[in-house]
Design a protein around this motif. Structure first.
Motif, short mmCIF file in Angstrom:
data_model
loop_
_atom_site.label_atom_id
_atom_site.label_comp_id
_atom_site.label_asym_id
_atom_site.label_seq_id
_atom_site.Cartn_x
_atom_site.Cartn_y
_atom_site.Cartn_z
N ARG A 15 1.08 12.17 -11.12
CA ARG A 15 -0.28 12.69 -11.19
C ARG A 15 -1.48 11.69 -11.52
NH1 ARG A 15 2.26 17.85 -13.70
NH2 ARG A 15 2.82 19.12 -11.98
N GLU A 16 -0.90 10.81 -12.58
CA GLU A 16 -2.02 9.76 -13.01
C GLU A 16 -2.38 8.79 -11.74
OE1 GLU A 16 -0.61 7.77 -16.40
OE2 GLU A 16 -0.66 9.74 -17.55
N ARG A 17 -1.35 8.61 -10.98
CA ARG A 17 -1.48 7.45 -10.10
C ARG A 17 -2.35 8.10 -8.72
NH1 ARG A 17 0.91 2.48 -8.70
NH2 ARG A 17 -0.14 1.96 -6.66
N VAL A 18 -2.08 9.40 -8.44
CA VAL A 18 -2.79 10.22 -7.43
C VAL A 18 -4.38 10.25 -7.85
CG1 VAL A 18 -3.60 12.63 -6.48
CG2 VAL A 18 -1.09 11.55 -6.45
N ALA A 19 -4.57 10.33 -8.91
CA ALA A 19 -6.06 10.74 -9.72
C ALA A 19 -6.64 8.98 -9.42
CB ALA A 19 -6.24 10.90 -10.88
N ALA A 20 -5.88 8.03 -9.67
CA ALA A 20 -6.55 6.64 -9.41
C ALA A 20 -6.74 6.33 -8.01
CB ALA A 20 -5.60 5.70 -10.07
N GLU A 21 -5.68 6.59 -7.23
CA GLU A 21 -5.75 6.48 -5.75
C GLU A 21 -6.86 7.03 -5.25
OE1 GLU A 21 -4.36 3.99 -3.75
OE2 GLU A 21 -3.42 3.35 -5.79
N GLU A 23 -9.67 8.22 -6.42
CA GLU A 23 -11.01 7.46 -7.14
C GLU A 23 -11.43 6.08 -6.19
OE1 GLU A 23 -12.78 5.64 -10.89
OE2 GLU A 23 -11.42 7.09 -11.22
N SER A 24 -10.18 5.37 -6.09
CA SER A 24 -10.46 4.15 -5.26
C SER A 24 -10.52 4.44 -3.80
CB SER A 24 -9.07 3.22 -5.32
OG SER A 24 -7.99 3.92 -4.77
N LEU A 25 -9.90 5.52 -3.19
CA LEU A 25 -10.33 5.94 -1.91
C LEU A 25 -11.64 6.29 -1.77
CD1 LEU A 25 -9.54 6.45 1.00
CD2 LEU A 25 -8.49 8.93 0.34
N GLN A 26 -12.36 7.23 -2.57
CA GLN A 26 -13.55 7.51 -2.64
C GLN A 26 -14.65 6.58 -2.48
OE1 GLN A 26 -14.80 10.06 -5.81
NE2 GLN A 26 -16.68 10.72 -4.83
N LYS A 27 -14.36 5.22 -3.40
CA LYS A 27 -15.25 4.00 -3.66
C LYS A 27 -14.97 3.21 -2.19
CE LYS A 27 -14.88 3.57 -8.60
NZ LYS A 27 -14.26 2.56 -9.56
N LEU A 28 -13.90 3.30 -1.51
CA LEU A 28 -13.72 2.62 -0.31
C LEU A 28 -14.49 3.25 0.56
CD1 LEU A 28 -10.00 1.82 -0.03
CD2 LEU A 28 -11.86 0.11 0.05
N LYS A 29 -14.56 4.49 0.69
CA LYS A 29 -15.38 5.42 1.50
C LYS A 29 -16.96 5.15 1.49
CE LYS A 29 -12.20 9.09 2.77
NZ LYS A 29 -11.97 10.88 2.77
N PHE A 30 -17.24 5.03 0.00
CA PHE A 30 -18.67 5.29 0.05
C PHE A 30 -19.13 3.48 0.36
CE2 PHE A 30 -22.05 3.80 -2.78
CZ PHE A 30 -23.17 4.85 -2.51
N ALA A 31 -18.11 2.49 0.10
CA ALA A 31 -18.46 1.17 0.54
C ALA A 31 -18.60 1.14 1.93
CB ALA A 31 -17.55 0.25 -0.12
N HIS A 32 -17.89 1.66 2.71
CA HIS A 32 -17.92 1.62 4.26
C HIS A 32 -18.90 2.41 4.77
CE1 HIS A 32 -15.82 0.75 8.09
NE2 HIS A 32 -15.76 2.10 8.26
N ALA A 33 -19.53 3.41 4.26
CA ALA A 33 -20.64 4.01 4.62
C ALA A 33 -21.88 3.24 4.52
CB ALA A 33 -20.65 5.38 3.94
N THR A 45 -4.44 3.42 4.74
CA THR A 45 -3.23 3.15 3.97
C THR A 45 -3.34 3.78 2.56
OG1 THR A 45 -4.22 1.05 3.07
CG2 THR A 45 -2.64 0.80 4.92
N SER A 46 -4.88 3.88 2.03
CA SER A 46 -5.03 4.53 0.93
C SER A 46 -4.65 6.30 1.11
CB SER A 46 -6.23 4.34 0.42
OG SER A 46 -6.53 4.96 -0.90
N LYS A 47 -5.24 6.79 1.97
CA LYS A 47 -4.93 8.10 2.52
C LYS A 47 -3.47 8.35 2.48
CE LYS A 47 -8.92 9.22 5.18
NZ LYS A 47 -9.24 9.65 6.66
N ARG A 48 -2.64 7.49 3.18
CA ARG A 48 -1.27 7.70 3.25
C ARG A 48 -0.55 7.69 1.96
NH1 ARG A 48 0.65 4.99 9.04
NH2 ARG A 48 -0.55 6.51 10.27
N LEU A 49 -1.15 6.68 1.33
CA LEU A 49 -0.52 6.51 -0.11
C LEU A 49 -0.66 7.95 -1.02
CD1 LEU A 49 1.10 4.93 -2.51
CD2 LEU A 49 -0.99 3.98 -2.93
N VAL A 50 -1.93 8.44 -0.99
CA VAL A 50 -2.11 9.85 -1.80
C VAL A 50 -1.38 10.89 -1.31
CG1 VAL A 50 -3.80 11.38 -2.16
CG2 VAL A 50 -4.57 9.07 -2.28
N ALA A 51 -1.18 10.60 0.08
CA ALA A 51 -0.35 11.85 0.77
C ALA A 51 1.16 11.81 0.12
CB ALA A 51 -0.44 11.97 2.19
#
Length: 64
Positions: A15-21, A23-33, A45-51
Motif C-alpha cells: 500500500r505504501e509503495r502504491v501511494a509512492a508510485e 505520486e511519482s506518476l502524477q509528477k511525471l504526467k505534470f512534467a510531460h504536460a 511503465t509507472s502505470k503498469r507498476l501501479v497496476a
C-alpha cells in the motif's frame, strides 16, 4: 521491480509503495504536460507498476 519482489512485500508495504508510485506518476504526467519529458515510456511503465502492485494487494486480500 520484478514480480518476485512484489510478492515478497507485505500488504502494508504494498500500500505504501502504491501511494509512492502514484505520486511519482502524477509528477511525471505534470512534467510531460509542461514540457515533453526525455523518455515518455516512463509514464507507461509507472502505470503498469501501479497496476501490478494493486493486483497483488487484491490477491493478498482475497487469500486472507
Amino acid at each position: 521491480m520484478e514480480n518476485s519482489e512484489i510478492k515478497a512485500l507485505s500488504l502494508e508495504e504494498l500500500r505504501e509503495r502504491v501511494a509512492a508510485e502514484r505520486e511519482s506518476l502524477q509528477k511525471l504526467k505534470f512534467a510531460h504536460a509542461v514540457s515533453p519529458i526525455e523518455n515518455p515510456m516512463k509514464i507507461k511503465t509507472s502505470k503498469r507498476l501501479v497496476a501490478r502492485l494493486e493486483t497483488e494487494i487484491r490477491a493478498k486480500e482475497l487469500n486472507k
